[in-house]
Design an enzyme around this catalytic site. Structure first.
Site, PDB file in Angstrom:
ATOM      1  N   SER A  39       0.803  -1.212   0.000  1.00 26.12           N
ATOM      2  CA  SER A  39       0.000   0.000   0.000  1.00 26.12           C
ATOM      3  C   SER A  39       0.843   1.272   0.000  1.00 26.12           C
ATOM      4  O   SER A  39       1.508   1.567  -0.977  1.00 26.12           O
ATOM      5  CB  SER A  39      -0.962  -0.043   1.194  1.00 26.12           C
ATOM      6  OG  SER A  39      -1.992   0.884   1.058  1.00 26.12           O
TER       7      SER A  39
ATOM      8  N   LYS B 106      -0.840  -4.085  -3.541  1.00 24.10           N
ATOM      9  CA  LYS B 106      -2.148  -3.538  -3.158  1.00 24.10           C
ATOM     10  C   LYS B 106      -2.301  -2.170  -3.809  1.00 24.10           C
ATOM     11  O   LYS B 106      -1.679  -1.201  -3.394  1.00 24.10           O
ATOM     12  CB  LYS B 106      -2.292  -3.417  -1.647  1.00 24.10           C
ATOM     13  CG  LYS B 106      -3.660  -2.913  -1.209  1.00 24.10           C
ATOM     14  CD  LYS B 106      -3.754  -2.847   0.305  1.00 24.10           C
ATOM     15  CE  LYS B 106      -5.138  -2.381   0.736  1.00 24.10           C
ATOM     16  NZ  LYS B 106      -5.438  -1.011   0.290  1.00 24.10           N
TER      17      LYS B 106
ATOM     18  N   GLN C 156      -9.282   2.622  -0.044  1.00 19.53           N
ATOM     19  CA  GLN C 156     -10.508   2.392   0.718  1.00 19.53           C
ATOM     20  C   GLN C 156     -10.932   3.633   1.497  1.00 19.53           C
ATOM     21  O   GLN C 156     -10.095   4.473   1.814  1.00 19.53           O
ATOM     22  CB  GLN C 156     -10.325   1.228   1.705  1.00 19.53           C
ATOM     23  CG  GLN C 156     -10.345  -0.139   1.084  1.00 19.53           C
ATOM     24  CD  GLN C 156      -9.099  -0.446   0.292  1.00 19.53           C
ATOM     25  OE1 GLN C 156      -7.994  -0.097   0.695  1.00 19.53           O
ATOM     26  NE2 GLN C 156      -9.256  -1.087  -0.856  1.00 19.53           N
TER      27      GLN C 156
END
Length: 479
Positions: free
Chosen positions: A307, A332, A336
């Site tokens: 991430s 990733k 979100q």
């Protein structure tokens, strides 16, 4: 019917969002309030017919042979909708799980110190936090968790698994894991502790007359950018000849944190990150720097870099042309948001994806290193733990003996075979190890011998001379 309809907005709200919490890890900058009208307009769709949902709710409430909890019915409907997305990063949380989730993005929380992901219904460790019970127990990125305290995880959500693993300091938890290359499950027992995350650690290496600074970012928390900035300013003022940024085992964190760090490191010739929504519209974010740093920079990544760590590595690679050293990162590439509901529950929902400065999407592929360096095999060995009064002896054959043989080989005691059969050569290697550690020389691997072998292996892993990725980065600085 009016009373029944009063529950429906809760279900529908999870699909379109009702207010955004800006404290969710990775994604706070781009959080935005969503409304029914905006979402429906963006979809160019008509109102969804919720009559069947309404009818099923009424039938169950009125005719099911037992009394049912109406809130549980609504929650079940919501979970079903989220599960239909088949997205490992979107999940529904009740109030208790929501609080645990929010606590996990703080710098201090209680648990074992690891991030969990879900893929095809299977739960994996992204990365253990440095010096946490998870790291000390030998858990590694990509370990698959199959049981928590003896309970199979089939059918549970990510949030439910996380809630089972976390807990109060001093309490025990046992994970049963599968690791690639190991044929049988391994049980790992840990004592939960307070996880106090020091998010930036610094180290200086003096070599060949050069001063090389390593800044290890363990996670991207609220204070990480300030910590990083203060250390960078200190070492720049003192004078340094190179900077290594280590994000190995870093599972991510606040998006604003990594953006602020990139503001200190990369120029504005390309966007440091792009966020793309479902319609293909992109938001670009640029640094204010006009030129790159005067000293060389290298980045260390591994399969536990996820991430925000990947955002940093990709930007340094594609804007600064800095070498990225290690192995491919986690992969990733989505963003979100945590959408809070009026009932106090939360939906963590994937709302967009992020792209590298060159417009690449690294999801499920990871950031590829420019210089690939694998660590020694013993960096990935599973923990060797024996039950009380359990012994490994001559002529036995099992997975634990295979692990012990791997340990002995790595520590310089050569058992000659590595297949799990305890032969006389293995016995001789065990005796040599016991003698070197002033243990009773029996040739039997008991709990004490197994524990000492594991301790010695951990020491071997923590010795930076054996860290091939770090050593390669230092060599890069000396060119």
């Amino acid at each position: 019917m009016k009373k029944i309809r009063s529950y429906l907005p809760l279900c529908f709200a999870f699909l379109i969002g009702m207010g955004v919490m800006y404290i969710v890890q990775n994604y706070d900058r781009y959080a935005q309030e969503l409304s029914i009208r905006e979402v429906l307009a963006a979809q160019n769709s008509t109102q969804v017919d919720l009559a069947p949902v309404e009818q099923v709710y009424e039938l169950i409430s009125s005719y099911y042979f037992k009394e049912v909890n109406k809130d549980e019915l609504v929650n079940g409907a919501i979970k079903g909708m989220v599960e239909q997305l088949n997205d490992p990063h979107s999940f529904y949380m009740d109030q208790e799980t929501t609080q645990q989730f929010l606590n996990s993005v703080d710098s201090v929380f209680e648990g074992i110190g690891t991030e969990i992901s879900v893929e095809d219904g299977k739960f994996y460790i992204i990365a253990p936090i440095k010096n946490s019970p998870a790291e000390k127990a030998g858990l590694k990125p990509r370990d698959q968790i199959i049981k928590v305290d003896g309970q199979l995880l089939e059918g549970l959500t990510q949030a439910e698994v996380i809630a089972k693993i976390r807990g109060k300091k001093g309490t025990n938890v046992t994970l049963q894991i599968l690791r690639e290359g190991v044929s049988e499950p391994i049980s790992v027992q840990m004592v939960r502790d307070v996880i106090n995350q020091v998010t930036v650690e610094d180290k200086v290496t003096e070599k060949s007359g050069k001063k090389i600074v390593t800044l290890h970012i363990t996670t991207f928390g609220e204070s990480t950018a300030k910590e990083f900035s203060a250390l960078l300013e200190q070492y720049e003022s003192e004078g340094m000849d190179g900077l290594i940024i280590d994000v190995r085992g870093n599972p991510g964190g606040y998006l604003s944190s990594v953006e602020n760090i990139l503001n200190l490191l990369v120029s504005n010739e390309k966007p440091k990150i792009m966020i793309e929504d479902r319609s293909g519209q992109r938001q670009q974010s640029f640094s204010n720097l006009q030129s790159k740093k005067s000293y060389p920079i290298s980045v260390l990544i591994d399969e536990g870099s996820a991430s925000a760590s990947e955002i940093l590595a990709a930007a340094l690679k594609e804007i600064g042309n800095y070498p990225v050293i290690g192995v491919a990162s986690y992969g990733k590439g989505t963003v979100q948001q945590a959408l809070s509901l009026k009932n106090g529950n939360t939906l963590k929902l994937t709302t967009s994806k992020w792209l590298t400065p060159n417009g690449n999407w690294i999801d499920q592929k990871g950031v590829q290193p420019t210089i690939e360096v694998q660590q020694p095999a013993y960096f990935y060995y599973v923990p060797l733990t024996l039950d009380k009064n359990e012994n490994l002896t001559l002529d036995m054959n099992n997975e634990k003996i295979k692990i012990a043989q791997q340990y002995l080989q790595a520590l310089g005691f050569h058992p000659k075979r590595m297949d799990g059969y305890f032969n006389e050569d293995t016995q001789s290697a065990v005796k040599q190890f016991q003698q070197s550690e002033n243990l009773q020389v029996t040739g039997i691997i008991d709990e004490t011998t197994a524990s000492k072998m594991y301790q010695k292996l951990v020491t071997l892993v923590k010795n930076e001379k054996n860290d091939l990725q770090l050593q390669r980065a230092i060599q890069q600085m000396l060119k």
